[in-house]
Design a protein around this motif. Structure first.
Motif, PDB file in Angstrom:
ATOM      1  N   ARG A   1      -2.772   4.963  -9.434  1.00  0.00           N
ATOM      2  CA  ARG A   1      -2.402   6.151  -8.591  1.00  0.00           C
ATOM      3  C   ARG A   1      -1.021   6.651  -8.901  1.00  0.00           C
ATOM      4  O   ARG A   1      -0.759   7.718  -8.718  1.00  0.00           O
ATOM      5  N   LEU A   2      -0.331   5.734  -9.501  1.00  0.00           N
ATOM      6  CA  LEU A   2       1.111   5.960  -9.868  1.00  0.00           C
ATOM      7  C   LEU A   2       1.284   6.639 -11.065  1.00  0.00           C
ATOM      8  O   LEU A   2       1.701   6.064 -12.112  1.00  0.00           O
ATOM      9  N   GLU A   3       0.672   7.895 -11.061  1.00  0.00           N
ATOM     10  CA  GLU A   3       0.632   8.741 -12.427  1.00  0.00           C
ATOM     11  C   GLU A   3       1.825   9.152 -12.733  1.00  0.00           C
ATOM     12  O   GLU A   3       1.990   9.360 -14.208  1.00  0.00           O
ATOM     13  N   GLU A   4       3.203   9.031 -12.286  1.00  0.00           N
ATOM     14  CA  GLU A   4       4.435   9.175 -12.777  1.00  0.00           C
ATOM     15  C   GLU A   4       5.248   8.132 -13.318  1.00  0.00           C
ATOM     16  O   GLU A   4       6.240   8.163 -13.827  1.00  0.00           O
ATOM     17  N   LEU A   5       4.649   6.682 -13.118  1.00  0.00           N
ATOM     18  CA  LEU A   5       5.134   5.615 -13.424  1.00  0.00           C
ATOM     19  C   LEU A   5       5.403   5.351 -14.818  1.00  0.00           C
ATOM     20  O   LEU A   5       4.773   5.633 -15.825  1.00  0.00           O
ATOM     21  N   GLN A   6       6.880   5.050 -15.187  1.00  0.00           N
ATOM     22  CA  GLN A   6       7.384   5.009 -16.377  1.00  0.00           C
ATOM     23  C   GLN A   6       7.620   3.580 -16.893  1.00  0.00           C
ATOM     24  O   GLN A   6       7.933   3.099 -17.950  1.00  0.00           O
ATOM     25  N   SER A   7       8.358   2.895 -15.611  1.00  0.00           N
ATOM     26  CA  SER A   7       8.918   1.535 -16.040  1.00  0.00           C
ATOM     27  C   SER A   7       8.391   0.666 -14.826  1.00  0.00           C
ATOM     28  O   SER A   7       8.428   0.885 -13.821  1.00  0.00           O
ATOM     29  N   PHE A   8       7.676  -0.292 -15.470  1.00  0.00           N
ATOM     30  CA  PHE A   8       6.734  -1.377 -14.649  1.00  0.00           C
ATOM     31  C   PHE A   8       7.548  -2.811 -14.956  1.00  0.00           C
ATOM     32  O   PHE A   8       7.134  -3.276 -15.930  1.00  0.00           O
ATOM     33  N   LEU A   9       8.387  -3.393 -13.985  1.00  0.00           N
ATOM     34  CA  LEU A   9       8.964  -4.793 -14.161  1.00  0.00           C
ATOM     35  C   LEU A   9       8.103  -5.867 -13.168  1.00  0.00           C
ATOM     36  O   LEU A   9       7.998  -5.660 -12.039  1.00  0.00           O
ATOM     37  N   LEU A  10       7.359  -6.712 -13.764  1.00  0.00           N
ATOM     38  CA  LEU A  10       6.576  -7.881 -13.270  1.00  0.00           C
ATOM     39  C   LEU A  10       6.814  -9.186 -13.557  1.00  0.00           C
ATOM     40  O   LEU A  10       6.139 -10.047 -13.154  1.00  0.00           O
ATOM     41  N   TYR A  11       8.010  -9.150 -14.094  1.00  0.00           N
ATOM     42  CA  TYR A  11       8.188 -10.813 -14.678  1.00  0.00           C
ATOM     43  C   TYR A  11       8.346 -11.822 -13.564  1.00  0.00           C
ATOM     44  O   TYR A  11       8.622 -11.340 -12.512  1.00  0.00           O
ATOM     45  N   LYS A  12       8.006 -13.030 -13.965  1.00  0.00           N
ATOM     46  CA  LYS A  12       8.248 -14.058 -13.007  1.00  0.00           C
ATOM     47  C   LYS A  12       7.244 -13.973 -11.736  1.00  0.00           C
ATOM     48  O   LYS A  12       7.955 -13.986 -10.598  1.00  0.00           O
ATOM     49  N   ASN A  13       5.966 -13.673 -11.856  1.00  0.00           N
ATOM     50  CA  ASN A  13       5.134 -13.777 -10.755  1.00  0.00           C
ATOM     51  C   ASN A  13       3.972 -14.717 -11.166  1.00  0.00           C
ATOM     52  O   ASN A  13       4.265 -15.680 -11.741  1.00  0.00           O
TER      53      ASN A  13
ATOM     54  N   ILE B   1       0.892  -1.072  -0.086  1.00  0.00           N
ATOM     55  CA  ILE B   1       0.050   0.098  -0.052  1.00  0.00           C
ATOM     56  C   ILE B   1       0.932   1.216  -0.041  1.00  0.00           C
ATOM     57  O   ILE B   1       0.536   2.228  -0.775  1.00  0.00           O
ATOM     58  N   CYS B   2       1.978   1.233   0.704  1.00  0.00           N
ATOM     59  CA  CYS B   2       2.825   2.417   0.887  1.00  0.00           C
ATOM     60  C   CYS B   2       3.374   2.592  -0.437  1.00  0.00           C
ATOM     61  O   CYS B   2       3.468   4.097  -0.919  1.00  0.00           O
ATOM     62  N   VAL B   3       3.606   1.684  -1.297  1.00  0.00           N
ATOM     63  CA  VAL B   3       4.273   2.129  -2.798  1.00  0.00           C
ATOM     64  C   VAL B   3       3.238   2.872  -3.699  1.00  0.00           C
ATOM     65  O   VAL B   3       3.446   3.641  -4.222  1.00  0.00           O
ATOM     66  N   LEU B   4       1.785   2.500  -3.434  1.00  0.00           N
ATOM     67  CA  LEU B   4       0.870   3.129  -4.269  1.00  0.00           C
ATOM     68  C   LEU B   4       0.818   4.648  -3.843  1.00  0.00           C
ATOM     69  O   LEU B   4       0.259   5.345  -4.595  1.00  0.00           O
ATOM     70  N   ARG B   5       1.219   5.113  -2.600  1.00  0.00           N
ATOM     71  CA  ARG B   5       1.334   6.235  -2.213  1.00  0.00           C
ATOM     72  C   ARG B   5       2.453   6.863  -2.463  1.00  0.00           C
ATOM     73  O   ARG B   5       2.380   8.253  -1.844  1.00  0.00           O
ATOM     74  N   MET B   6       3.396   6.579  -3.188  1.00  0.00           N
ATOM     75  CA  MET B   6       4.659   7.292  -3.637  1.00  0.00           C
ATOM     76  C   MET B   6       4.261   7.703  -4.818  1.00  0.00           C
ATOM     77  O   MET B   6       4.446   7.356  -5.744  1.00  0.00           O
ATOM     78  N   SER B   7       3.829   9.060  -4.739  1.00  0.00           N
ATOM     79  CA  SER B   7       3.279   9.841  -5.902  1.00  0.00           C
ATOM     80  C   SER B   7       4.185  10.138  -6.923  1.00  0.00           C
ATOM     81  O   SER B   7       3.848  10.529  -8.170  1.00  0.00           O
TER      82      SER B   7
END
Length: 357
Positions: free
Chosen positions: A258-270, A231-237
């Protein structure tokens, strides 16, 4: 009968005492020479030298060769200068910084930090890696000028609550250690920009107090046991880079946008089976990696030319009719395997960027 009078020659008496004094001084000189040459004195000297080396954290292998101890004081000064407080220039990618404010330590012969470190509270950066150090001491709170704590690939199992006193801290890297928790006091480091907790394997959550870290732009919590995005990560604006790969995620929160500034999202191997449609609201997202997951559904608009995505990887997902890998590679350890995966993915991403440029 009269009294007998004994007459002494004073010069004879003086000569007698002078002879005795000379003999005593000669004995003292011989005794001093004997003590200097005695084994007991040498043992005492060596013991004091070893005690001083231990106090300063100097490894035994440095001053003890084939069972003989070199008690040369100049050697002690050289060791302390070149090994303990080795404050050389950093790699090129960090730029040039004043070595007087940088502390570096590396090598498996280190099991604890040197005692002399607590006196160097002027330091702004610690770079400690590949050691057997398990504990970061509480006196870290004294380092009010600290900007960078770079502590990767050690044996650290606990971070002290006093880390929250480092109000000027910009970067914290505790990757590939043995942490099972992060102190909530870290949320007091409101100037923190980069947080890397990857490769600890047992880390399952981040404290809610980290929601206060509004300046963070980079978070890497890959290779752990997170079952959801904290949850804390989702609040890192201001977050721009989020790596939560190699965890146990089964889904993403609907409010991921909510992460409006997010540019790179790595989700591999979940263990993701779908991506929420709210992903389409991440208008600045340019890199998405979800390879090695269990995806069977995703918003088709993600692959549309109208989105800002430049790189998207969906390899090794059921959606591509490819079988997921078992991950049974034989490696030295799970931590080494995760580190290899991480370095490989970094090289892969850099290669993609170079092709586009």
């Amino acid at each position: 009968m009269g009294h007998k009078v004994v007459v002494f020659d004073i010069s004879v008496i003086r000569a007698l005492w002078e002879t005795r004094v000379k003999k005593h001084k000669a004995w003292q000189k011989k005794e001093t020479e004997r003590l200097e040459k005695s084994a007991l004195e040498k043992i005492k000297e060596e013991w004091n030298f070893v005690a001083e080396c231990r106090r300063k954290g100097i490894p035994q292998a440095v001053y003890c060769k084939n069972g003989f101890i070199d008690t040369n004081v100049r050697l002690l000064d050289k060791i302390e200068r070149n090994t303990l407080t080795r404050q050389s220039s950093l790699p090129k990618d960090r730029g040039k910084r004043s070595s007087a404010f940088v502390f570096e330590l590396s090598g498996e012969h280190w099991t604890e930090l040197p005692d002399s470190l607590k006196e160097q509270t002027h330091l702004r950066e610690w770079h400690i890696s590949n050691t057997l150090i398990q504990i970061i001491p509480t006196y870290i709170e004294l380092f009010q000028a600290m900007r960078i704590l770079d502590l990767p690939r050690n044996q650290i199992s606990h971070l002290p609550a006093e880390i929250g006193c480092l109000r000027n801290l910009k970067e914290l890297n505790v990757s590939f250690n043995h942490l099972k928790s992060i102190p909530p006091e870290l949320g007091d480091c409101e100037n923190l920009d980069r947080l890397d907790c990857s490769g600890n394997l047992e880390l399952m959550e981040l404290p809610f107090e980290l929601s206060n870290l509004k300046q963070v732009t980079f978070v890497d919590i890959s290779a752990n046991k997170f079952s959801s995005v904290p949850i804390c990560v989702l609040r890192m604006s201001n977050l721009q880079w989020l790596d939560i790969s190699n965890n146990s995620l089964t889904d993403l929160p609907q409010d991921i946008d909510r992460l409006e500034e997010l540019q790179s999202f790595l989700l591999y191997k979940n263990k993701l089976t779908y991506l929420p449609y709210s992903m389409l609201n991440l208008k600045k997202l340019t890199l998405l990696v979800v390879s090695g997951d269990h995806l069977v559904e995703l918003p088709t608009a993600l692959c549309d030319s109208s989105t800002p995505l430049k790189f998207i990887s969906l390899m090794d997902n059921p959606i591509d009719n490819a079988q997921c890998q078992d991950g049974d590679e034989i490696m030295e350890s799970e931590r080494d395997r995760q580190h290899f995966d991480k370095e490989f993915m970094k090289a892969y991403i850099e290669d993609l960027k170079e092709r586009v440029l």
